[in-house]
Design a protein around this motif. Structure first.
Motif, PDB file in Angstrom:
ATOM      1  N   ASP A   1       0.827  -1.212   0.000  1.00 44.98           N
ATOM      2  CA  ASP A   1       0.000   0.000   0.000  1.00 44.98           C
ATOM      3  C   ASP A   1       0.857   1.256   0.000  1.00 44.98           C
ATOM      4  OD1 ASP A   1      -2.624   1.431   0.515  1.00 44.98           O
ATOM      5  OD2 ASP A   1      -1.529   2.001   2.311  1.00 44.98           O
ATOM      6  N   TRP A   2       2.066   1.166   0.528  1.00 45.38           N
ATOM      7  CA  TRP A   2       2.943   2.327   0.593  1.00 45.38           C
ATOM      8  C   TRP A   2       3.267   2.879  -0.795  1.00 45.38           C
ATOM      9  CZ3 TRP A   2       7.113  -0.087   4.389  1.00 45.38           C
ATOM     10  CH2 TRP A   2       6.489  -0.374   5.616  1.00 45.38           C
ATOM     11  N   PHE A   3       3.331   1.980  -1.787  1.00 41.67           N
ATOM     12  CA  PHE A   3       3.670   2.414  -3.134  1.00 41.67           C
ATOM     13  C   PHE A   3       2.641   3.405  -3.684  1.00 41.67           C
ATOM     14  CE2 PHE A   3       6.158  -1.442  -2.813  1.00 41.67           C
ATOM     15  CZ  PHE A   3       7.303  -1.171  -3.543  1.00 41.67           C
ATOM     16  N   GLY A   4       1.417   3.313  -3.186  1.00 41.74           N
ATOM     17  CA  GLY A   4       0.367   4.176  -3.702  1.00 41.74           C
ATOM     18  C   GLY A   4       0.293   5.547  -3.074  1.00 41.74           C
ATOM     19  N   ARG A   5       1.027   5.783  -1.994  1.00 34.16           N
ATOM     20  CA  ARG A   5       0.894   7.060  -1.291  1.00 34.16           C
ATOM     21  C   ARG A   5       1.324   8.275  -2.127  1.00 34.16           C
ATOM     22  NH1 ARG A   5      -2.807   6.135   0.020  1.00 34.16           N
ATOM     23  NH2 ARG A   5      -2.584   4.073  -0.860  1.00 34.16           N
ATOM     24  N   PRO A   6       2.349   8.165  -2.996  1.00 35.26           N
ATOM     25  CA  PRO A   6       2.710   9.352  -3.794  1.00 35.26           C
ATOM     26  C   PRO A   6       1.836   9.547  -5.033  1.00 35.26           C
ATOM     27  CG  PRO A   6       4.604   7.864  -3.435  1.00 35.26           C
ATOM     28  CD  PRO A   6       3.365   7.107  -3.118  1.00 35.26           C
ATOM     29  N   VAL A   7       0.976   8.572  -5.354  1.00 37.80           N
ATOM     30  CA  VAL A   7       0.281   8.568  -6.643  1.00 37.80           C
ATOM     31  C   VAL A   7      -0.636   9.771  -6.824  1.00 37.80           C
ATOM     32  CG1 VAL A   7      -1.406   7.334  -8.065  1.00 37.80           C
ATOM     33  CG2 VAL A   7       0.422   6.075  -6.927  1.00 37.80           C
ATOM     34  N   ALA A   8      -1.513  10.023  -5.847  1.00 33.33           N
ATOM     35  CA  ALA A   8      -2.466  11.128  -5.989  1.00 33.33           C
ATOM     36  C   ALA A   8      -1.749  12.451  -6.222  1.00 33.33           C
ATOM     37  CB  ALA A   8      -3.352  11.218  -4.743  1.00 33.33           C
ATOM     38  N   THR A   9      -0.658  12.674  -5.499  1.00 36.28           N
ATOM     39  CA  THR A   9       0.088  13.926  -5.641  1.00 36.28           C
ATOM     40  C   THR A   9       0.665  14.058  -7.038  1.00 36.28           C
ATOM     41  OG1 THR A   9       0.714  13.647  -3.319  1.00 36.28           O
ATOM     42  CG2 THR A   9       1.802  15.395  -4.548  1.00 36.28           C
ATOM     43  N   ILE A  10       1.179  12.970  -7.581  1.00 36.63           N
ATOM     44  CA  ILE A  10       1.718  12.995  -8.950  1.00 36.63           C
ATOM     45  C   ILE A  10       0.625  13.359  -9.943  1.00 36.63           C
ATOM     46  CG2 ILE A  10       2.686  11.575 -10.806  1.00 36.63           C
ATOM     47  CD1 ILE A  10       4.234  10.032  -8.649  1.00 36.63           C
ATOM     48  N   PHE A  11      -0.551  12.750  -9.798  1.00 35.84           N
ATOM     49  CA  PHE A  11      -1.650  13.048 -10.717  1.00 35.84           C
ATOM     50  C   PHE A  11      -2.225  14.442 -10.482  1.00 35.84           C
ATOM     51  CE2 PHE A  11      -1.880   8.345 -11.335  1.00 35.84           C
ATOM     52  CZ  PHE A  11      -1.667   8.374 -12.712  1.00 35.84           C
ATOM     53  N   PHE A  12      -2.177  14.926  -9.248  1.00 31.74           N
ATOM     54  CA  PHE A  12      -2.589  16.314  -8.981  1.00 31.74           C
ATOM     55  C   PHE A  12      -1.667  17.271  -9.745  1.00 31.74           C
ATOM     56  CE2 PHE A  12      -4.560  15.505  -4.484  1.00 31.74           C
ATOM     57  CZ  PHE A  12      -5.554  14.757  -5.081  1.00 31.74           C
ATOM     58  N   PHE A  13      -0.375  17.001  -9.672  1.00 31.69           N
ATOM     59  CA  PHE A  13       0.613  17.844 -10.355  1.00 31.69           C
ATOM     60  C   PHE A  13       0.400  17.794 -11.862  1.00 31.69           C
ATOM     61  CE2 PHE A  13       4.830  18.326 -12.357  1.00 31.69           C
ATOM     62  CZ  PHE A  13       5.187  19.577 -11.893  1.00 31.69           C
ATOM     63  N   VAL A  14       0.177  16.594 -12.403  1.00 31.57           N
ATOM     64  CA  VAL A  14      -0.058  16.426 -13.836  1.00 31.57           C
ATOM     65  C   VAL A  14      -1.338  17.147 -14.258  1.00 31.57           C
ATOM     66  CG1 VAL A  14      -0.650  14.724 -15.616  1.00 31.57           C
ATOM     67  CG2 VAL A  14       1.245  14.277 -14.054  1.00 31.57           C
ATOM     68  N   SER A  15      -2.356  17.112 -13.384  1.00 27.34           N
ATOM     69  CA  SER A  15      -3.613  17.805 -13.671  1.00 27.34           C
ATOM     70  C   SER A  15      -3.403  19.313 -13.772  1.00 27.34           C
ATOM     71  CB  SER A  15      -4.643  17.488 -12.585  1.00 27.34           C
ATOM     72  OG  SER A  15      -5.851  18.182 -12.805  1.00 27.34           O
ATOM     73  N   VAL A  16      -2.566  19.852 -12.905  1.00 28.72           N
ATOM     74  CA  VAL A  16      -2.237  21.282 -12.955  1.00 28.72           C
ATOM     75  C   VAL A  16      -1.561  21.621 -14.279  1.00 28.72           C
ATOM     76  CG1 VAL A  16      -0.749  23.066 -11.950  1.00 28.72           C
ATOM     77  CG2 VAL A  16      -2.114  21.595 -10.461  1.00 28.72           C
ATOM     78  N   ILE A  17      -0.653  20.752 -14.707  1.00 26.40           N
ATOM     79  CA  ILE A  17       0.024  20.957 -15.994  1.00 26.40           C
ATOM     80  C   ILE A  17      -0.993  20.913 -17.135  1.00 26.40           C
ATOM     81  CG2 ILE A  17       1.706  19.996 -17.627  1.00 26.40           C
ATOM     82  CD1 ILE A  17       3.164  18.820 -15.151  1.00 26.40           C
ATOM     83  N   GLY A  18      -1.848  19.876 -17.094  1.00 25.81           N
ATOM     84  CA  GLY A  18      -2.829  19.709 -18.156  1.00 25.81           C
ATOM     85  C   GLY A  18      -3.800  20.871 -18.236  1.00 25.81           C
ATOM     86  N   PHE A  19      -4.291  21.326 -17.109  1.00 27.19           N
ATOM     87  CA  PHE A  19      -5.249  22.427 -17.079  1.00 27.19           C
ATOM     88  C   PHE A  19      -4.588  23.734 -17.518  1.00 27.19           C
ATOM     89  CE2 PHE A  19      -7.968  25.647 -15.021  1.00 27.19           C
ATOM     90  CZ  PHE A  19      -9.222  25.202 -15.430  1.00 27.19           C
ATOM     91  N   SER A  20      -3.318  23.891 -17.186  1.00 24.41           N
ATOM     92  CA  SER A  20      -2.594  25.125 -17.525  1.00 24.41           C
ATOM     93  C   SER A  20      -2.317  25.233 -19.019  1.00 24.41           C
ATOM     94  CB  SER A  20      -1.266  25.191 -16.759  1.00 24.41           C
ATOM     95  OG  SER A  20      -1.477  25.150 -15.373  1.00 24.41           O
TER      96      SER A  20
END
Length: 258
Positions: A42-61
């Motif tokens: 389960d630890w492997f998944g902890r950074p995932v949301a943050t990575i996709f949040f960052f990618v979403s900011v890039i995509g929206f920008s």
């Protein structure tokens, strides 16, 4: 001549691939935990949301049409929620409470980012419509949360509640809950990577003090810090398809094997 391998950082595509690999491991643990799969996966998944949040900011920008981007994310949210409801009602794998829908988090994030844009427009031209739209986008996730909270009462039909939940961008139902608020802050700091990483670190520190393993999101800083500003290969719709497909696939496989 001897060729040299040079590391040129991570593109947007690379960040998505990293996120997908970590997410798959996390969801494998989620679906197969009744089989005794070790909890540390389960630890492997902890950074995932943050990575996709960052990618979403890039995509929206950088998207050509922010309205189209928001509509696409909303439709993904609704379809994912309907898929989750369908799987839960037909497969009956009662060992796992299926609640996965990262698209809800990302769509709520677009509402907050759109609100920021509207507030900036109001600051520039003082037109009231921008202020009103900004307030509307900001308040919607909380208003819908209130509606959902009221709908959870005994007097309301569970089917009606499910329908409302499927279409409502309520922050109360977000997979990462209040952590979704990190998205607008990352958007405000979109031109300063150091501040973005500091925001992630402070959020991780909050979870660390609360004893939540989500503090491991701090490791998302590593690929984000080395983001090179490039888009990388296409395959945009692959990521929209892979998320529901791997959730459904793992869930059905685990149910059949159980």
């Amino acid at each position: 001549m001897q060729s040299k391998l040079e590391f040129n950082g991570f593109s947007t595509f690379s960040l998505k691939i990293i996120g997908i690999i970590l997410m798959f491991i996390d969801h494998f643990h989620e679906m197969f935990s009744p089989f005794g799969v070790p909890g540390w996966l389960d630890w492997f998944g902890r950074p995932v949301a943050t990575i996709f949040f960052f990618v979403s900011v890039i995509g929206f920008s950088h998207t050509h049409s922010k309205r189209t981007y928001m509509i696409r994310m909303y439709l993904c949210m609704v379809m994912m929620e309907l898929l989750v409801l369908f799987l839960g009602r037909t497969i009956h794998y009662d060992k796992i409470g299926l609640m996965n829908n990262i698209f809800r988090d990302l769509f709520i994030g677009t509402l907050f980012m759109a609100a920021i844009d509207e507030f900036k427009s109001f600051h520039l031209n003082k037109k009231a419509k921008h202020l009103l739209l900004g307030l509307l986008f900001c308040l919607l996730p909380f208003v819908f949360s209130g509606v959902i909270f009221l709908a959870l009462g005994d007097s309301v039909s569970p089917i009606f509640t499910s329908i409302i939940s499927s279409f409502a961008p309520a922050i109360l139902l977000a997979e990462n809950n209040i952590m979704v608020l990190l998205i607008p802050f990352l958007y405000l700091a979109k031109n300063n990577r150091k501040i973005q990483c500091l925001l992630i670190a402070l959020t991780a520190l909050f979870f660390a003090f609360s004893g939540n393993t989500q503090w491991m999101m701090i490791f998302s800083i590593i690929p984000i810090w080395f983001y090179n500003g490039k888009k990388g290969p296409g395959m945009k719709y692959f990521f929209y398809i892979f998320y529901p497909a791997h959730i459904a696939g793992l869930y059905i496989l685990a149910a059949l094997l159980y």
